[in-house]
Design an enzyme around this catalytic site. Sequence first.
Site, PDB file in Angstrom:
ATOM      1  N   ASP A  41       5.460  -6.981  -5.638  1.00 55.23           N
ATOM      2  CA  ASP A  41       4.114  -6.488  -5.363  1.00 55.23           C
ATOM      3  C   ASP A  41       3.703  -6.883  -3.944  1.00 55.23           C
ATOM      4  OD1 ASP A  41       1.311  -5.708  -5.827  1.00 55.23           O
ATOM      5  OD2 ASP A  41       1.842  -5.771  -7.946  1.00 55.23           O
ATOM      6  N   SER A  91      -1.026   0.718 -12.374  1.00 51.18           N
ATOM      7  CA  SER A  91      -0.669  -0.591 -11.818  1.00 51.18           C
ATOM      8  C   SER A  91      -1.275  -1.713 -12.648  1.00 51.18           C
ATOM      9  CB  SER A  91      -1.248  -0.740 -10.408  1.00 51.18           C
ATOM     10  OG  SER A  91      -0.429  -0.141  -9.459  1.00 51.18           O
ATOM     11  N   HIS A 149      -3.854  -6.419  -4.592  1.00 47.49           N
ATOM     12  CA  HIS A 149      -3.140  -5.784  -5.703  1.00 47.49           C
ATOM     13  C   HIS A 149      -2.225  -6.768  -6.437  1.00 47.49           C
ATOM     14  CE1 HIS A 149      -0.139  -2.911  -7.418  1.00 47.49           C
ATOM     15  NE2 HIS A 149      -1.150  -2.075  -7.466  1.00 47.49           N
TER      16      HIS A 149
END
Length: 773
Positions: free
Chosen positions: A150, A550, A223
């Site tokens: 990620d 996600s 994220h």
Amino acid sequence: MGLFLVFNLAILISFCSVSCEINVQETQTFIIRVQHDLKPSQFSTLEEWYTSTLKSLQSKYPIPFQPANSTDNIIHVYKTVFHGFSATLTRAHAWELETRPEILGVFPDNIRKIQTTRTPHFLGLDTSKAFYGLMNESDYGSDVIIGLLDSGIWPEHPSFNDDDMDPIPARWKGECQEGKQFPKTTCNKKLIGARYFSAGYERSISQGIKNDDFKSARDPIGHGTHTASTAAGRAVKNASCLGFASGQAKGIAPKARIAVYKVCWFEGCLDSDILAGFDSAVKDGVDILSVSLGGIGPSPYWDDVLAIGAFGAMERGVLVSASAGNFGPESESVTNIAPWLTTVGASTVDRTFAADLSLGDGTVIIGSSLYNGTRLSNLYPLIYAGNASSFGVSTCLPGSLDAGRVQGKIVVCDDEDNGPVEKGLVVRDAGGVGVVVANGIGEDLLAYPYLNPGLAVTMSAREKIFEYLTTDPNPQATMAFRGTQIGVKPAPVVAAFSSRGPNILSMNVLKPDLIAPGLNILAAWPNNISMSDVLEDPRRTEFNIISGTSMSCPHVSGIAALLKGVHRDWSPAMIKSALMTTAYTHDHDGKPLLDNKDLNVTANPWSMGAGHVDPMKAVDPGLVYNITVDDYIDFLCASGLTSKQIKTVTKRAVECSKAKKSNPWDLNYPAISVVFNTSKPSHLEVVVTRTMTNVIDAACNYTVVVSNPKGVIVTVDPQQLVFGKIGEQKSYVVKISAKSVVIQAGKMLSRFGQLSWKDGSHNVTSPIVVTWI
Ligand SMILES: *[C@@H]1O[C@H](CO)[C@@H](O)[C@H](O)[C@H]1NC(C)=O
Ligand SMILES: *[C@@H]1O[C@H](CO)[C@@H](O)[C@H](O)[C@H]1NC(C)=O
Ligand SMILES: *[C@@H]1O[C@H](CO)[C@@H](O)[C@H](O)[C@H]1NC(C)=O
Ligand SMILES: *[C@@H]1O[C@H](CO)[C@@H](O)[C@H](O)[C@H]1NC(C)=O
Ligand SMILES: *[C@@H]1O[C@H](CO)[C@@H](O)[C@H](O)[C@H]1NC(C)=O
Ligand SMILES: *[C@@H]1O[C@H](CO)[C@@H](O)[C@H](O)[C@H]1NC(C)=O
Ligand SMILES: *[C@@H]1O[C@H](CO)[C@@H](O)[C@H](O)[C@H]1NC(C)=O
Ligand SMILES: *[C@@H]1O[C@H](CO)[C@@H](O)[C@H](O)[C@H]1NC(C)=O
Ligand SMILES: *[C@@H]1O[C@H](CO)[C@@H](O)[C@H](O)[C@H]1NC(C)=O
Ligand SMILES: *[C@@H]1O[C@H](CO)[C@@H](O)[C@H](O)[C@H]1NC(C)=O
Ligand SMILES: *[C@@H]1O[C@H](CO)[C@@H](O)[C@H](O)[C@H]1NC(C)=O
């Protein structure tokens, strides 16, 4: 910067393949698959051999050949999930390499995009005594290591504290790689590993790594911090985002260990770096890999690093959970479709952040917002952005609104092009009072942290607003913000943005596999970066609410970690089978699960896979469908790949035996999907074989219950299976006979049913999908 979030459906960069002009001298990064057992004995290491191979390149093409500084050219050497290396090469070099016998393939590097206070409770993790007991047995996954590919992590976040955690599992071989604002001492007993992979990115993105992109595993985007805490964040009291969703925030497997592999940077994630992340993570000894990265459409398995990396991980017993993509509700939009991946779509939870748009005629439209500033109390004129823009732009792009027409009004903007918070600012800067972001793709109510009065409405609400706008001579509206609402019905519902099947690479492999929460998910956020799509947004928060597949992927990664903690010896396919055969297809009121693609649409396996994940049942599935590496190889053979293509994926020499004649639908998948070609009316029958393994330590007697898809007769033989002890395997065959149907040329028709093996305490259920083409 590109997150795999719904407000940023950034256009994925695709590389020229055939149709564009090719400059043979242009350099680019490539991934080279090598048959490494052909290494001549004069080289003691693979690195030496690869370097020498590059040095020996003599281009046959009429270009001035520049001897490359070959040592410099190698980016990564891959040894674990893949055999080969990546390097900067001219196209001419790449073509020449491809002709060498030891080279299996040369692939241009691609760029990809990275696509909870309440979710553990919603999933039932807090309430069930039985589950609590089992989780206690695995100590909430404390011996399980979840790796994440990620954008890195914000290590100081309280979700990653290691208070009262046991020592790091002795088998762990990873490390805490030093980098910018990331000393070696950053890791702890919770965050046990951190590495970053940037060489491919630095070669491909001309501006390289920016200062605030931190050349280390630190997350400058948010994220990676969000996904890591969703999978395995520790409990944090008094978490909230701008006062919304307040309560205790906790990941799914709060004691599981986290290892981060930063492969994504501001402009995206390079395949060469992703593959290096896979290679390292598997070598380091992760048990689960969580990959919330966007596929670049459904590329063939042998041309897709995510599929290749995941195959290598699967061989080592690592379950790879991946996001299905945010390209719904279009059909055939699902990505990450290799059968050895667990592909996760997104669903809603029973929580919304309600905001009402009250129209001048008294109609109240329910929308959603995280706006927490000054309230509106009056009615204001309402205008459609497309009617307030000299350019006819309806999406409130910066500079598109005509201030004269917007002044003092609430503006309805179409939800495309730019982020919703930015649309709000564009309206404000043109003198508008508030923004209504109108969803064009379905009934999702997405919550965004507007800086000025703003809310989002669904596609059907957009139609109502338009009807009002076009019929009322003096349209007006106001907004009311109602805050966090829980117990919302129906829930769960498939998110409209969640990517859909069918899986066009293999109609016989159902994708997505299942769904999990992915809409308006609260999880950890770096406390000094913007919480919205506006980089200059000055607000800072420790928790943020965002949406996307996600977000659903790490829910399943966390649940897989809990299962792995209880069942150390289960293969990835067994864990996936347990997740799929126990998934539910009804909402919390027992009604058929709906799909936000439109009003009153029922979900089907193309949108929800086997259904919504149910961790409590998954921990005790009764029977599982296991799949071995050889089974996957048979599947690849049956799917018509060449042995070279298969070798690219599997690293081993494969002779697809003509004698064995396996069929792709015979892969021991926990779902059955078959296709009938209506041009061959004599072939409307197919026989499917499946094998189940008993995973409980007791004898048991299962009976099958089938619900036929419309127009199809399904017969199962035998109808009863008696298992004597744990590990025992039994097979059955399913005969599917279809009626001939008439369909329009170029169209397909799918119908759905299911098959369930029941022993009184377990229901082992698989969807059956029949498609006529
Ligand atoms: C190749 O790169 C290395 C390391 O950057 C450098 O030391 C060497 O001088 C270079 N060789 C050539 C021929 O440019
Ligand atoms: C968890 O397990 C420990 C021992 O393994 C036991 O003492 C404790 O009571 C269990 N707790 C729960 C809530 O089951
Ligand atoms: C959490 O919030 C409550 C009420 O706002 C407060 O009483 C409590 O002290 C807070 N706890 C922590 C750990 O901050
Ligand atoms: C709005 O958010 C800010 C920043 O987190 C917070 O300080 C404030 O209390 C919130 N306001 C309300 C009304 O919840
Ligand atoms: C846009 O403006 C035109 C012309 O005034 C009007 O007929 C139309 O109804 C408006 N459309 C909307 C959606 O407001
Ligand atoms: C965020 O924190 C990091 C590390 O503490 C610091 O280097 C950076 O300057 C901060 N960034 C901003 C935008 O405040
Ligand atoms: C959807 O269902 C609701 C409640 O069952 C009903 O009132 C409504 O008319 C339906 N809408 C459509 C478009 O079918
Ligand atoms: C499941 O398959 C794996 C290979 O992927 C194998 O190692 C394992 O023994 C199998 N387990 C059972 C219970 O059949
Ligand atoms: C269906 O069968 C016809 C006749 O054999 C064949 O031409 C066609 O390619 C088949 N369609 C597909 C999608 O396989
Ligand atoms: C399994 O159950 C069926 C009925 O449910 C029964 O007829 C059969 O004898 C049972 N078989 C065994 C081996 O217990
Ligand atoms: C199995 O399905 C039946 C309905 O067919 C249901 O009554 C039962 O509760 C289910 N059992 C489990 C363990 O899910």
